[in-house]
Each structure stands twice: as C-alpha cells, then as structure tokens.
Design a protein around this motif. Structure first.
Motif, PDB file in Angstrom:
ATOM      1  N   ILE A 201       0.855  -1.196   0.000  1.00  0.00           N
ATOM      2  CA  ILE A 201       0.000   0.000   0.000  1.00  0.00           C
ATOM      3  C   ILE A 201       0.888   1.242   0.000  1.00  0.00           C
ATOM      4  CG2 ILE A 201      -1.681   1.334   1.366  1.00  0.00           C
ATOM      5  CD1 ILE A 201      -2.842  -1.366   2.342  1.00  0.00           C
ATOM      6  N   LEU A 202       0.542   2.210  -0.847  1.00  0.00           N
ATOM      7  CA  LEU A 202       1.231   3.504  -0.836  1.00  0.00           C
ATOM      8  C   LEU A 202       0.331   4.516  -0.137  1.00  0.00           C
ATOM      9  CD1 LEU A 202       2.446   3.637  -4.570  1.00  0.00           C
ATOM     10  CD2 LEU A 202       3.654   2.698  -2.574  1.00  0.00           C
ATOM     11  N   LEU A 203       0.925   5.347   0.695  1.00  0.00           N
ATOM     12  CA  LEU A 203       0.187   6.448   1.335  1.00  0.00           C
ATOM     13  C   LEU A 203       0.587   7.723   0.604  1.00  0.00           C
ATOM     14  CD1 LEU A 203       0.730   5.464   5.096  1.00  0.00           C
ATOM     15  CD2 LEU A 203      -1.122   4.790   3.565  1.00  0.00           C
ATOM     16  N   ALA A 204      -0.288   8.182  -0.277  1.00  0.00           N
ATOM     17  CA  ALA A 204       0.053   9.332  -1.122  1.00  0.00           C
ATOM     18  C   ALA A 204       0.199  10.594  -0.288  1.00  0.00           C
ATOM     19  CB  ALA A 204      -1.014   9.529  -2.189  1.00  0.00           C
ATOM     20  N   SER A 229      -6.265   9.932   4.649  1.00  0.00           N
ATOM     21  CA  SER A 229      -5.075   9.721   3.815  1.00  0.00           C
ATOM     22  C   SER A 229      -5.512   9.076   2.510  1.00  0.00           C
ATOM     23  CB  SER A 229      -4.104   8.758   4.511  1.00  0.00           C
ATOM     24  OG  SER A 229      -3.986   9.030   5.891  1.00  0.00           O
ATOM     25  N   ARG A 230      -4.729   9.269   1.447  1.00  0.00           N
ATOM     26  CA  ARG A 230      -5.001   8.520   0.215  1.00  0.00           C
ATOM     27  C   ARG A 230      -4.210   7.230   0.234  1.00  0.00           C
ATOM     28  NH1 ARG A 230      -5.038  13.770  -2.043  1.00  0.00           N
ATOM     29  NH2 ARG A 230      -6.920  14.244  -3.233  1.00  0.00           N
ATOM     30  N   PHE A 231      -4.923   6.106   0.234  1.00  0.00           N
ATOM     31  CA  PHE A 231      -4.310   4.777   0.145  1.00  0.00           C
ATOM     32  C   PHE A 231      -4.361   4.324  -1.310  1.00  0.00           C
ATOM     33  CE2 PHE A 231      -4.802   2.648   4.603  1.00  0.00           C
ATOM     34  CZ  PHE A 231      -4.617   3.843   5.263  1.00  0.00           C
ATOM     35  N   TRP A 232      -3.207   3.932  -1.855  1.00  0.00           N
ATOM     36  CA  TRP A 232      -3.169   3.427  -3.236  1.00  0.00           C
ATOM     37  C   TRP A 232      -2.612   2.008  -3.243  1.00  0.00           C
ATOM     38  CZ3 TRP A 232      -0.133   8.122  -5.764  1.00  0.00           C
ATOM     39  CH2 TRP A 232      -1.000   9.214  -5.892  1.00  0.00           C
ATOM     40  N   PRO A 233      -3.199   1.135  -4.097  1.00  0.00           N
ATOM     41  CA  PRO A 233      -2.598  -0.199  -4.255  1.00  0.00           C
ATOM     42  C   PRO A 233      -1.251  -0.064  -4.972  1.00  0.00           C
ATOM     43  CG  PRO A 233      -4.643   0.000  -5.560  1.00  0.00           C
ATOM     44  CD  PRO A 233      -4.401   1.332  -4.913  1.00  0.00           C
ATOM     45  N   ALA A 234      -0.169  -0.531  -4.325  1.00  0.00           N
ATOM     46  CA  ALA A 234       1.176  -0.333  -4.878  1.00  0.00           C
ATOM     47  C   ALA A 234       1.339  -1.024  -6.231  1.00  0.00           C
ATOM     48  CB  ALA A 234       2.232  -0.852  -3.892  1.00  0.00           C
ATOM     49  N   ASP A 235       0.682  -2.172  -6.397  1.00  0.00           N
ATOM     50  CA  ASP A 235       0.885  -2.935  -7.647  1.00  0.00           C
ATOM     51  C   ASP A 235       0.164  -2.298  -8.838  1.00  0.00           C
ATOM     52  OD1 ASP A 235      -1.714  -3.573  -6.946  1.00  0.00           O
ATOM     53  OD2 ASP A 235      -1.435  -5.748  -7.023  1.00  0.00           O
ATOM     54  N   GLN A 236      -0.662  -1.301  -8.577  1.00  0.00           N
ATOM     55  CA  GLN A 236      -1.334  -0.617  -9.700  1.00  0.00           C
ATOM     56  C   GLN A 236      -0.822   0.810  -9.887  1.00  0.00           C
ATOM     57  OE1 GLN A 236      -5.769  -1.342  -9.867  1.00  0.00           O
ATOM     58  NE2 GLN A 236      -5.294  -2.651  -8.106  1.00  0.00           N
ATOM     59  N   GLY A 240       0.842   9.385 -14.185  1.00  0.00           N
ATOM     60  CA  GLY A 240       0.391   9.874 -15.487  1.00  0.00           C
ATOM     61  C   GLY A 240      -1.122  10.003 -15.564  1.00  0.00           C
ATOM     62  N   HIS A 241      -1.793   9.453 -14.561  1.00  0.00           N
ATOM     63  CA  HIS A 241      -3.259   9.561 -14.506  1.00  0.00           C
ATOM     64  C   HIS A 241      -3.673   9.377 -13.041  1.00  0.00           C
ATOM     65  CE1 HIS A 241      -3.479   5.198 -13.944  1.00  0.00           C
ATOM     66  NE2 HIS A 241      -2.529   5.126 -14.854  1.00  0.00           N
ATOM     67  N   PRO A 242      -4.939   9.701 -12.728  1.00  0.00           N
ATOM     68  CA  PRO A 242      -5.383   9.508 -11.335  1.00  0.00           C
ATOM     69  C   PRO A 242      -5.252   8.034 -10.939  1.00  0.00           C
ATOM     70  CG  PRO A 242      -6.979  10.825 -12.579  1.00  0.00           C
ATOM     71  CD  PRO A 242      -5.997  10.278 -13.582  1.00  0.00           C
ATOM     72  N   GLN A 243      -4.744   7.786  -9.743  1.00  0.00           N
ATOM     73  CA  GLN A 243      -4.542   6.407  -9.277  1.00  0.00           C
ATOM     74  C   GLN A 243      -5.848   5.849  -8.718  1.00  0.00           C
ATOM     75  OE1 GLN A 243      -1.257   5.181  -9.806  1.00  0.00           O
ATOM     76  NE2 GLN A 243      -1.459   7.123 -10.912  1.00  0.00           N
ATOM     77  N   PRO A 244      -6.048   4.523  -8.855  1.00  0.00           N
ATOM     78  CA  PRO A 244      -7.199   3.924  -8.178  1.00  0.00           C
ATOM     79  C   PRO A 244      -7.062   4.073  -6.665  1.00  0.00           C
ATOM     80  CG  PRO A 244      -5.765   2.210  -9.128  1.00  0.00           C
ATOM     81  CD  PRO A 244      -5.222   3.543  -9.580  1.00  0.00           C
TER      82      PRO A 244
END
Ligand code: Q0Z
Length: 297
Positions: A201-204, A229-236, A240-244
């Motif tokens: 998980i990435l914490l943007a 916080s914004r949590f992003w799946p690291a594998d995705q 270049g575009h909005p992250q899921p």
C-alpha cells in the motif's frame, strides 16, 4: 448528520462531521459535560465526490477506529497521542475512542509523498506546492523527491480547506510550533509509508491534527486511515493519470458508470449503492486493516 438512532446515556452530543460524531462524557455527580474528555465515534457512513452516501459500509467505523488505534501505538515513539481508552459504551464498542480534550491547533497539517489532488493543481499552476518549488515535468501520481508539508485552513464543514503557505502557519501559531508540527506531520507520513510499502500500500498523502497539552504537541483525531489519507494499491501505481483508490474505487467506478444512472455534474445526491459494491468495499477496508496491522479483523 449524527447517528440519530444513537442513544448514549452519560454522553452529550457535541458535533458531527460528515462521517464521525463527537460527544462529551457527562460528569456522574453534576451531570455536566466533562471539560477534559471527548468521545470520538466513527460511523459506517462513507463519502464520495463530496457527498455522504445513503448507504453505509458495514464495519467501516470499527475498521477505521481500530486502524487509527494501531497507528497511534506505532507512532508513540515519535509523538504522544490523545487516546485515553477504547472502553466505551456497548452501543459504539469498537468504533469509538475516549480521548483527552486538547487545545486544538487551528491548522490542517497535510504532508504529501506523491503528487495528486490539490497538490497537483497547485503544482500545475505555480510549479510549487505550499511555496516549495518542485522539479518540472511531474505528473499525477509521481512520487515527490521528498515529502512536503502543505498545510491548509480548517474550513467549516461543507467547505473546502484552503492551502496556506508555511509562513501563515508561523504567523498563526508561532515559528517554533509551526516547525514542530511540520516535522511531525512529515515524520508520520514517512513512518506510515515505511510500514505500508512492505504491505503493498502507498500512502500518497495524509492529514493530521494536533493539540496542545500544556506546551507539549499531541497527535489528536484519527491517524493514517483511508478517510484521512489517500491509500493506493502499490501494484497498480502508474503515474500519469489519477490512481485507483484502495478503499473507494468500487464506489467511484459504480457511481460514474451508466449502471448508477447518476451524473456527477447533476448536483443531485448519488443513488443507494448495490449490495455487491457495498460488500466489495467493506472487504477493501478490512483488507487494508489486515495488510497493515498483520492482524485479523
Ligand atoms: C476533533 C472531529 C467529529 C470526530 C474537535 N482530542 C481532541 N480535543 C479537542 N477537540 C478535538 C479532539 Cl480530537 C476535536 N475534532 C474533529 C469531529 C468527530 C472528530 F465530528 N473536532
């Protein structure tokens, strides 16, 4: 709207945010609200596109409360926190915390490790965020060379926080305190990302709130939850575009799909969520909790 159904004998309702409610415990002898404690109650309400949806996500309040408590413990060597006890009335057990009532600092403390959202907008307009110049050519989702402190005003509910320069924080609370909350906010995001990166998980970015206990700075409110916080799946992760979003992507995808019949630009309230979207979203909150803490929900 607070949990209108919620009857908490011994507590007086103080305030409700979009998805959480604040109560004051009543003094047993006098019946008066205690000046030194608050009860923070996390509901199962979820917001998307600036609306609080009609459909709750079962267990969301408990997942976020337990995650926040876990992070407070992980961060204890960096900063003291406001938690007094998780022993709360049965009606809110698991999703409420008794906390020390602090003198809150009048600033939203935001740190960003990745560029998106309001930070990206500011960068696109000025090449800088919160007065900190950044390299040219960065795109939505890029990792920043180092995390930056991007404070904002605390806007009344329903309005958006406005970014403010660090100098405005210094003017508001003094230079020493401003430097302290800046360094703490960045350290909290750094520590969070060290832990989260190992768990995919990435914490943007993150928003934290601090209060004062005498002249000591204390971490308050909630910390490193998907609501703060914004949590992003690291594998995705793909700049270049909005992250899921780790937690809300099924909700957003369904609301913006033809299936919902809803248009973001209509100004209308979004429709109720289908059961499968609710179930999959609940699973994402539980998954975030279990991956980060290593514990079963
Ligand atoms: C937090 C909020 C809401 C939950 C005030 N320890 C503290 N001392 C004094 N005030 C606060 C805290 Cl955490 C405080 N908030 C934000 C609103 C539910 C948290 F409705 N407001």
């Amino acid at each position: 709207m607070p949990d209108a159904s919620l009857d908490l004998p011994g507590f007086a309702h103080v305030y409700s945010g979009k998805v959480r409610d604040l109560y004051a415990p009543l003094d047993a002898a006098s019946g008066a609200p205690r000046p030194d404690r608050l009860l923070l109650v996390a509901s199962d309400r979820i917001s998307a596109y600036d609306f609080v949806l009609d459909t709750p996500i079962p267990d969301k309040g408990e997942v976020l409360t337990r995650l926040s408590l876990w992070w407070f413990a992980q961060l204890e060597d960096l900063v003291p926190n406001h938690v007094v006890s998780a022993d709360v009335p049965d009606a809110v057990r698991g999703r409420a915390v008794l906390v020390e009532r602090l003198e809150m600092l009048p600033v939203e403390c935001v740190a960003r490790a990745y560029l998106t959202g309001g930070g990206l907008e500011e960068y696109t307009a000025k090449g800088a965020v919160s007065g900190i110049p950044l390299p040219s050519g960065l795109v939505d989702g890029d990792r920043l060379p180092e995390p930056v402190f991007t404070p904002s005003t605390k806007a009344p509910m329903g309005q958006h926080d406005e970014p403010i320069p660090f100098g405005a924080v210094e003017a508001e609370i003094g230079s020493a305190l401003a430097a302290r909350v800046r360094d703490l906010t960045v350290a909290i995001l750094q520590r969070g990302n060290e832990v989260a990166a190992e768990r995919g998980i990435l914490l943007a970015d993150t928003k934290v709130e601090f209060g004062l206990r005498g002249d000591e700075v204390v971490l308050a409110d909630e910390v490193l939850t998907p609501d703060s916080s914004r949590f992003w799946p690291a594998d995705q992760w793909e700049p270049g575009h909005p992250q899921p979003s780790f937690d809300k992507q099924y909700v957003r995808d369904w609301l913006t799909s033809p299936a919902s019949g809803w248009s973001r630009s209509s100004g209308e309230a979004p429709p109720a969520l289908p059961d499968d979207v609710v179930a999959r979203t609940r699973s994402k909150y539980v998954e975030a909790y279990e991956r980060l803490t290593g514990e079963t929900f």
